[in-house]
Scaffold this motif. Structure first.
Motif, PDB file in Angstrom:
ATOM      1  N   VAL A  29      41.247  39.505  38.345  1.00 19.42           N
ATOM      2  CA  VAL A  29      40.386  39.684  39.387  1.00 19.42           C
ATOM      3  C   VAL A  29      41.198  38.996  40.421  1.00 19.42           C
ATOM      4  O   VAL A  29      41.267  37.793  40.678  1.00 19.42           O
ATOM      5  CB  VAL A  29      38.838  38.868  39.276  1.00 19.42           C
ATOM      6  CG1 VAL A  29      38.163  39.226  40.512  1.00 19.42           C
ATOM      7  CG2 VAL A  29      38.423  39.140  37.866  1.00 19.42           C
ATOM      8  N   THR A  30      41.605  40.196  41.538  1.00 23.20           N
ATOM      9  CA  THR A  30      42.485  39.680  42.602  1.00 23.20           C
ATOM     10  C   THR A  30      41.742  39.167  43.718  1.00 23.20           C
ATOM     11  O   THR A  30      42.421  38.033  44.537  1.00 23.20           O
ATOM     12  CB  THR A  30      43.540  40.766  42.876  1.00 23.20           C
ATOM     13  OG1 THR A  30      42.713  41.669  43.446  1.00 23.20           O
ATOM     14  CG2 THR A  30      44.270  41.065  41.780  1.00 23.20           C
ATOM     15  N   HIS A  31      40.634  39.490  44.053  1.00 18.58           N
ATOM     16  CA  HIS A  31      40.017  39.396  45.559  1.00 18.58           C
ATOM     17  C   HIS A  31      38.322  38.997  45.224  1.00 18.58           C
ATOM     18  O   HIS A  31      38.053  39.603  44.263  1.00 18.58           O
ATOM     19  CB  HIS A  31      40.188  40.078  46.500  1.00 18.58           C
ATOM     20  CG  HIS A  31      41.684  40.083  47.100  1.00 18.58           C
ATOM     21  ND1 HIS A  31      42.593  40.755  46.263  1.00 18.58           N
ATOM     22  CD2 HIS A  31      42.398  39.401  47.721  1.00 18.58           C
ATOM     23  CE1 HIS A  31      43.725  40.523  47.002  1.00 18.58           C
ATOM     24  NE2 HIS A  31      43.619  39.895  48.070  1.00 18.58           N
ATOM     25  N   PHE A  32      37.745  38.547  45.882  1.00 21.70           N
ATOM     26  CA  PHE A  32      36.198  38.056  45.841  1.00 21.70           C
ATOM     27  C   PHE A  32      35.705  38.111  47.293  1.00 21.70           C
ATOM     28  O   PHE A  32      36.094  37.451  48.130  1.00 21.70           O
ATOM     29  CB  PHE A  32      36.110  36.682  45.488  1.00 21.70           C
ATOM     30  CG  PHE A  32      37.022  36.220  44.319  1.00 21.70           C
ATOM     31  CD1 PHE A  32      36.647  36.118  43.004  1.00 21.70           C
ATOM     32  CD2 PHE A  32      38.372  35.939  44.501  1.00 21.70           C
ATOM     33  CE1 PHE A  32      37.315  35.855  41.855  1.00 21.70           C
ATOM     34  CE2 PHE A  32      39.334  35.551  43.190  1.00 21.70           C
ATOM     35  CZ  PHE A  32      38.640  35.317  42.040  1.00 21.70           C
ATOM     36  N   LEU A  33      34.599  38.766  47.145  1.00 21.00           N
ATOM     37  CA  LEU A  33      33.651  38.548  48.491  1.00 21.00           C
ATOM     38  C   LEU A  33      32.525  37.685  48.245  1.00 21.00           C
ATOM     39  O   LEU A  33      31.664  38.134  47.305  1.00 21.00           O
ATOM     40  CB  LEU A  33      33.424  40.238  48.865  1.00 21.00           C
ATOM     41  CG  LEU A  33      32.753  40.343  50.307  1.00 21.00           C
ATOM     42  CD1 LEU A  33      32.834  41.935  50.732  1.00 21.00           C
ATOM     43  CD2 LEU A  33      31.448  39.870  50.625  1.00 21.00           C
ATOM     44  N   ILE A  34      32.278  36.954  49.188  1.00 23.95           N
ATOM     45  CA  ILE A  34      31.104  36.070  49.254  1.00 23.95           C
ATOM     46  C   ILE A  34      30.054  36.428  50.246  1.00 23.95           C
ATOM     47  O   ILE A  34      30.360  36.380  51.494  1.00 23.95           O
ATOM     48  CB  ILE A  34      31.471  34.628  49.362  1.00 23.95           C
ATOM     49  CG1 ILE A  34      32.668  33.997  48.482  1.00 23.95           C
ATOM     50  CG2 ILE A  34      30.209  33.692  49.261  1.00 23.95           C
ATOM     51  CD1 ILE A  34      33.124  32.823  48.614  1.00 23.95           C
ATOM     52  N   PRO A  35      28.798  37.004  49.786  1.00 27.30           N
ATOM     53  CA  PRO A  35      27.897  37.323  51.026  1.00 27.30           C
ATOM     54  C   PRO A  35      27.289  36.122  51.490  1.00 27.30           C
ATOM     55  O   PRO A  35      27.098  35.021  50.462  1.00 27.30           O
ATOM     56  CB  PRO A  35      27.008  38.258  50.063  1.00 27.30           C
ATOM     57  CG  PRO A  35      27.546  38.511  48.730  1.00 27.30           C
ATOM     58  CD  PRO A  35      28.702  37.421  48.543  1.00 27.30           C
TER      59      PRO A  35
END
Length: 255
Positions: A29-35
């Motif tokens: 898992v290379t990237h993450f989006l935090i809403p």
């Protein structure tokens, strides 16, 4: 592989956030989006993204948290979107939840106001839904969001999926699809074009099948990928590559 929706800013990760990120990265898992969910966490999101370059963030007021929201928060949101324009990638998590005990009128007011902010700032939106597809679709048609967005944790019919796709939206494929009983959602996610899907965990919530009662985590995104691969009879590599492209086209493009 990208977790397009995970709440790593929540207190459930305060004790081991760095190790969770590293463990997830070790699993591809290379990237993450935090809403965003409420005003009190927006600054924390900005700071986390500055500290961890693999984190992206969005800002918004979630319908769950409207009891603690004020109209002035919309002005603050506008200010944050202006000041953080180079790093914030979307307005969200926003939406309509007709199960939570907050009036539909109040929810609609905040939803419409945030859709208007997305239009003015030329940003996509991240949308929460629960028993509200018809009203959300009507709102999106009225506001005409130029950058589109994603319907987070999509659960619905093929017809509802088609309506969103026609409006320029992607569908978030998460833990729900791992449950055999979720036949309607699984059937829809089997049928829609791969170009219209994103992978997500919704950590720390929405645990996947077999992990009920435990904290969800971006570390488990590969299990969602495996389930989607089996469901669609497409390779994990193909799904991972295309959903990464979808994410980049939606959130990284300025057009």
């Amino acid at each position: 592989m990208i977790d397009s929706h995970c709440h790593l800013d929540f207190p459930q990760f305060d004790e081991d956030r760095v190790s969770v990120i590293e463990n997830a990265r070790g699993k591809g898992v290379t990237h993450f989006l935090i809403p965003g969910t409420q005003a009190k966490y927006w600054q924390k999101q900005c700071q986390l993204a500055q500290r961890h370059p693999q984190l992206y963030f969005a800002l918004g007021i979630h319908p769950y948290f409207l009891d603690g929201a004020k109209e002035a928060d919309l002005d603050t949101l506008n200010e944050y979107l202006t000041e953080c324009r180079s790093s914030v990638v979307a307005v969200g998590e926003i939406g309509l939840d007709f199960v939570v005990g907050i009036s539909q009128k109040e929810q609609q007011y905040f939803f419409d106001a945030q859709l208007e902010l997305a239009v003015s700032h030329k940003l996509p939106v991240i949308i929460h839904h629960r028993r509200s597809h018809n009203q959300i679709i009507r709102s999106l048609k009225n506001k005409k969001i130029p950058r589109g967005g994603v319907i987070h944790a999509f659960s619905g019919s093929e017809q509802e999926a088609s309506s969103y796709i026609e409006l320029g939206f992607l569908l978030g494929a998460g833990g729900t699809l791992t449950y055999p009983r979720a036949s309607k959602t699984r059937n829809t996610l089997r049928q829609v074009p791969l170009e219209n899907l994103l992978l997500e965990t919704d950590s720390p919530d929405m645990p996947i099948y077999g992990r009920q009662g435990n904290r969800n985590s971006p570390e488990y995104l590969p299990e969602i990928l495996a389930s989607l691969s089996q469901l669609r009879e497409e390779s994990q590599e193909q799904i991972e590559k295309q959903t990464d492209i979808n994410f980049s086209n939606l959130f990284m493009s300025d057009s």
